[in-house]
Motif scaffolding. Structure first.
Motif, PDB file in Angstrom:
ATOM      1  N   ASN A  46       8.737  12.584  -0.845  1.00  0.00           N
ATOM      2  CA  ASN A  46       7.615  11.775  -0.342  1.00  0.00           C
ATOM      3  C   ASN A  46       6.888  11.084  -1.485  1.00  0.00           C
ATOM      4  OD1 ASN A  46       8.046  12.448   2.318  1.00  0.00           O
ATOM      5  ND2 ASN A  46       6.621  14.158   2.298  1.00  0.00           N
ATOM      6  N   THR A  47       6.443   9.865  -1.235  1.00  0.00           N
ATOM      7  CA  THR A  47       5.650   9.101  -2.201  1.00  0.00           C
ATOM      8  C   THR A  47       4.457   8.493  -1.461  1.00  0.00           C
ATOM      9  OG1 THR A  47       7.192   7.268  -1.866  1.00  0.00           O
ATOM     10  CG2 THR A  47       7.511   8.590  -3.840  1.00  0.00           C
ATOM     11  N   PRO A  48       3.363   9.253  -1.344  1.00  0.00           N
ATOM     12  CA  PRO A  48       2.214   8.821  -0.552  1.00  0.00           C
ATOM     13  C   PRO A  48       1.531   7.565  -1.075  1.00  0.00           C
ATOM     14  CG  PRO A  48       1.912  11.081  -1.356  1.00  0.00           C
ATOM     15  CD  PRO A  48       3.206  10.580  -1.894  1.00  0.00           C
ATOM     16  N   ASP A  49       1.797   7.156  -2.302  1.00  0.00           N
ATOM     17  CA  ASP A  49       1.129   5.976  -2.859  1.00  0.00           C
ATOM     18  C   ASP A  49       1.790   4.657  -2.439  1.00  0.00           C
ATOM     19  OD1 ASP A  49       3.380   6.702  -4.398  1.00  0.00           O
ATOM     20  OD2 ASP A  49       2.655   5.517  -6.087  1.00  0.00           O
ATOM     21  N   VAL A  50       2.881   4.713  -1.661  1.00  0.00           N
ATOM     22  CA  VAL A  50       3.534   3.480  -1.219  1.00  0.00           C
ATOM     23  C   VAL A  50       2.649   2.771  -0.209  1.00  0.00           C
ATOM     24  CG1 VAL A  50       5.484   2.533   0.078  1.00  0.00           C
ATOM     25  CG2 VAL A  50       5.884   4.291  -1.632  1.00  0.00           C
ATOM     26  N   TYR A  51       2.385   1.489  -0.479  1.00  0.00           N
ATOM     27  CA  TYR A  51       1.627   0.650   0.455  1.00  0.00           C
ATOM     28  C   TYR A  51       1.974  -0.803   0.143  1.00  0.00           C
ATOM     29  CZ  TYR A  51      -2.127  -1.268   3.290  1.00  0.00           C
ATOM     30  OH  TYR A  51      -2.844  -1.968   4.230  1.00  0.00           O
ATOM     31  N   GLU A  52       2.851  -1.378   0.919  1.00  0.00           N
ATOM     32  CA  GLU A  52       3.271  -2.766   0.750  1.00  0.00           C
ATOM     33  C   GLU A  52       3.095  -3.476   2.088  1.00  0.00           C
ATOM     34  OE1 GLU A  52       4.542  -4.465  -1.982  1.00  0.00           O
ATOM     35  OE2 GLU A  52       4.187  -2.681  -3.193  1.00  0.00           O
ATOM     36  N   VAL A  53       2.627  -4.691   2.059  1.00  0.00           N
ATOM     37  CA  VAL A  53       2.530  -5.513   3.255  1.00  0.00           C
ATOM     38  C   VAL A  53       3.394  -6.742   3.018  1.00  0.00           C
ATOM     39  CG1 VAL A  53       1.018  -6.854   4.757  1.00  0.00           C
ATOM     40  CG2 VAL A  53       0.191  -4.704   3.745  1.00  0.00           C
ATOM     41  N   ILE A  54       4.317  -6.985   3.941  1.00  0.00           N
ATOM     42  CA  ILE A  54       5.213  -8.126   3.826  1.00  0.00           C
ATOM     43  C   ILE A  54       5.100  -8.930   5.109  1.00  0.00           C
ATOM     44  CG2 ILE A  54       7.608  -8.875   3.507  1.00  0.00           C
ATOM     45  CD1 ILE A  54       8.059  -6.062   2.211  1.00  0.00           C
ATOM     46  N   GLU A  55       4.771 -10.192   4.969  1.00  0.00           N
ATOM     47  CA  GLU A  55       4.665 -11.053   6.126  1.00  0.00           C
ATOM     48  C   GLU A  55       5.878 -11.972   6.164  1.00  0.00           C
ATOM     49  OE1 GLU A  55       1.680 -14.481   7.817  1.00  0.00           O
ATOM     50  OE2 GLU A  55       0.821 -12.789   6.708  1.00  0.00           O
ATOM     51  N   ILE A  56       6.539 -11.965   7.289  1.00  0.00           N
ATOM     52  CA  ILE A  56       7.705 -12.825   7.481  1.00  0.00           C
ATOM     53  C   ILE A  56       7.406 -13.725   8.669  1.00  0.00           C
ATOM     54  CG2 ILE A  56      10.165 -12.918   7.984  1.00  0.00           C
ATOM     55  CD1 ILE A  56      10.414 -10.132   6.769  1.00  0.00           C
ATOM     56  N   GLY A 111      18.188  -3.144  12.243  1.00  0.00           N
ATOM     57  CA  GLY A 111      17.321  -2.607  11.189  1.00  0.00           C
ATOM     58  C   GLY A 111      17.837  -2.932   9.800  1.00  0.00           C
ATOM     59  N   HIS A 112      19.139  -2.820   9.607  1.00  0.00           N
ATOM     60  CA  HIS A 112      19.747  -3.119   8.317  1.00  0.00           C
ATOM     61  C   HIS A 112      19.496  -4.580   7.943  1.00  0.00           C
ATOM     62  CE1 HIS A 112      22.887  -2.832   5.148  1.00  0.00           C
ATOM     63  NE2 HIS A 112      23.119  -4.085   5.481  1.00  0.00           N
ATOM     64  N   GLU A 113      19.726  -5.474   8.894  1.00  0.00           N
ATOM     65  CA  GLU A 113      19.548  -6.895   8.612  1.00  0.00           C
ATOM     66  C   GLU A 113      18.073  -7.253   8.425  1.00  0.00           C
ATOM     67  OE1 GLU A 113      22.068  -8.361   7.624  1.00  0.00           O
ATOM     68  OE2 GLU A 113      23.537  -6.983   8.461  1.00  0.00           O
ATOM     69  N   PHE A 114      17.191  -6.617   9.166  1.00  0.00           N
ATOM     70  CA  PHE A 114      15.763  -6.855   8.961  1.00  0.00           C
ATOM     71  C   PHE A 114      15.343  -6.371   7.573  1.00  0.00           C
ATOM     72  CE2 PHE A 114      11.201  -6.241   9.404  1.00  0.00           C
ATOM     73  CZ  PHE A 114      10.844  -7.468   9.957  1.00  0.00           C
ATOM     74  N   ASN A 115      15.966  -5.296   7.127  1.00  0.00           N
ATOM     75  CA  ASN A 115      15.710  -4.795   5.779  1.00  0.00           C
ATOM     76  C   ASN A 115      16.078  -5.846   4.732  1.00  0.00           C
ATOM     77  OD1 ASN A 115      14.657  -2.567   4.341  1.00  0.00           O
ATOM     78  ND2 ASN A 115      16.715  -1.978   3.711  1.00  0.00           N
ATOM     79  N   HIS A 116      17.131  -6.624   4.992  1.00  0.00           N
ATOM     80  CA  HIS A 116      17.472  -7.732   4.092  1.00  0.00           C
ATOM     81  C   HIS A 116      16.327  -8.744   4.036  1.00  0.00           C
ATOM     82  CE1 HIS A 116      21.514  -7.039   2.655  1.00  0.00           C
ATOM     83  NE2 HIS A 116      21.931  -6.741   3.874  1.00  0.00           N
ATOM     84  N   LEU A 117      15.747  -9.074   5.187  1.00  0.00           N
ATOM     85  CA  LEU A 117      14.634 -10.021   5.203  1.00  0.00           C
ATOM     86  C   LEU A 117      13.469  -9.494   4.368  1.00  0.00           C
ATOM     87  CD1 LEU A 117      14.473 -11.299   8.905  1.00  0.00           C
ATOM     88  CD2 LEU A 117      15.781 -12.210   6.984  1.00  0.00           C
ATOM     89  N   LEU A 118      13.186  -8.203   4.482  1.00  0.00           N
ATOM     90  CA  LEU A 118      12.118  -7.605   3.669  1.00  0.00           C
ATOM     91  C   LEU A 118      12.439  -7.730   2.191  1.00  0.00           C
ATOM     92  CD1 LEU A 118      11.421  -4.330   5.705  1.00  0.00           C
ATOM     93  CD2 LEU A 118      10.045  -6.430   5.686  1.00  0.00           C
ATOM     94  N   ASN A 119      13.688  -7.463   1.825  1.00  0.00           N
ATOM     95  CA  ASN A 119      14.122  -7.548   0.436  1.00  0.00           C
ATOM     96  C   ASN A 119      14.055  -8.985  -0.083  1.00  0.00           C
ATOM     97  OD1 ASN A 119      17.021  -8.089  -1.207  1.00  0.00           O
ATOM     98  ND2 ASN A 119      15.690  -6.508  -2.060  1.00  0.00           N
ATOM     99  N   LYS A 121      11.934 -11.231   0.784  1.00  0.00           N
ATOM    100  CA  LYS A 121      10.522 -11.571   0.585  1.00  0.00           C
ATOM    101  C   LYS A 121       9.873 -10.774  -0.539  1.00  0.00           C
ATOM    102  CE  LYS A 121      10.131 -14.626   3.779  1.00  0.00           C
ATOM    103  NZ  LYS A 121      10.011 -16.009   3.437  1.00  0.00           N
ATOM    104  N   ASN A 122      10.361  -9.550  -0.766  1.00  0.00           N
ATOM    105  CA  ASN A 122       9.758  -8.685  -1.772  1.00  0.00           C
ATOM    106  C   ASN A 122      10.844  -7.827  -2.410  1.00  0.00           C
ATOM    107  OD1 ASN A 122       8.425  -6.686  -3.228  1.00  0.00           O
ATOM    108  ND2 ASN A 122       6.774  -6.479  -1.740  1.00  0.00           N
ATOM    109  N   PRO A 123      11.251  -8.144  -3.633  1.00  0.00           N
ATOM    110  CA  PRO A 123      12.342  -7.396  -4.279  1.00  0.00           C
ATOM    111  C   PRO A 123      12.008  -5.924  -4.573  1.00  0.00           C
ATOM    112  CG  PRO A 123      11.489  -9.113  -5.747  1.00  0.00           C
ATOM    113  CD  PRO A 123      10.779  -9.264  -4.435  1.00  0.00           C
ATOM    114  N   LYS A 124      10.757  -5.506  -4.346  1.00  0.00           N
ATOM    115  CA  LYS A 124      10.439  -4.073  -4.453  1.00  0.00           C
ATOM    116  C   LYS A 124      11.132  -3.289  -3.334  1.00  0.00           C
ATOM    117  CE  LYS A 124       5.796  -4.379  -6.472  1.00  0.00           C
ATOM    118  NZ  LYS A 124       4.380  -4.069  -6.196  1.00  0.00           N
ATOM    119  N   ILE A 125      11.430  -3.983  -2.253  1.00  0.00           N
ATOM    120  CA  ILE A 125      12.144  -3.350  -1.138  1.00  0.00           C
ATOM    121  C   ILE A 125      13.625  -3.340  -1.498  1.00  0.00           C
ATOM    122  CG2 ILE A 125      12.662  -3.446   1.345  1.00  0.00           C
ATOM    123  CD1 ILE A 125       9.659  -2.994   0.621  1.00  0.00           C
ATOM    124  N   ALA A 126      14.232  -2.176  -1.427  1.00  0.00           N
ATOM    125  CA  ALA A 126      15.635  -2.026  -1.829  1.00  0.00           C
ATOM    126  C   ALA A 126      16.562  -2.855  -0.945  1.00  0.00           C
ATOM    127  CB  ALA A 126      16.041  -0.558  -1.757  1.00  0.00           C
TER     128      ALA A 126
END
Length: 136
Positions: A46-56, A111-119, A121-126
């Protein structure tokens, strides 16, 4: 009991179970898949400090019943293992199947493909295609 007779009994028992409806249904497989994916995710510390907002904005999802509707040549080729894809124009394309009057999509692929959209927009997302590089 001889080994040959044991095999016959097991074969017949398997056939009876299959005819009686003992085989898993689509929903059961989906639940098992979610459980396995969640178990894998839960195994990460767990990493409780994660907080990212990505708008697509203006995501478009193309749900198709045949590869001929894919707009990417590699995915459109018959025999291709690609079950869906995303692009940098906020578009996802994946297969759908009609069940009664509803269309069903593979939730794992979506979900996998939506994860690509997140990535994108924000390369912090794997990148979901490179999780092995993270040791996952």
């Amino acid at each position: 009991m001889k080994m040959r007779n044991i095999r016959r009994v097991l074969f017949c028992l398997g056939g009876v179970c299959a005819l009686a409806g003992c085989s898993a249904h689509v929903t059961e497989y989906r639940k098992m898949g979610f459980d396995f994916i969640q178990q894998g995710f839960a195994s990460i510390e767990n990493t409780p400090d994660v907080y990212e907002v990505i708008e697509i904005e203006k995501v478009r999802v193309f749900i198709v019943g045949d590869r001929k509707h894919f707009n990417w040549e590699k995915a459109a080729a018959y025999g291709s293992p690609i079950a869906g894809y995303a692009n940098t124009k906020n578009e996802i394309c994946l297969f759908g199947k009609r069940v009664g009057d509803k269309i069903v999509v593979n939730q794992a692929i979506l979900g996998h493909e939506f994860n690509h959209l997140l990535n994108f927009k924000n390369p912090k997302i794997a990148d979901p295609d490179k999780l092995d590089n993270l040791g996952l």
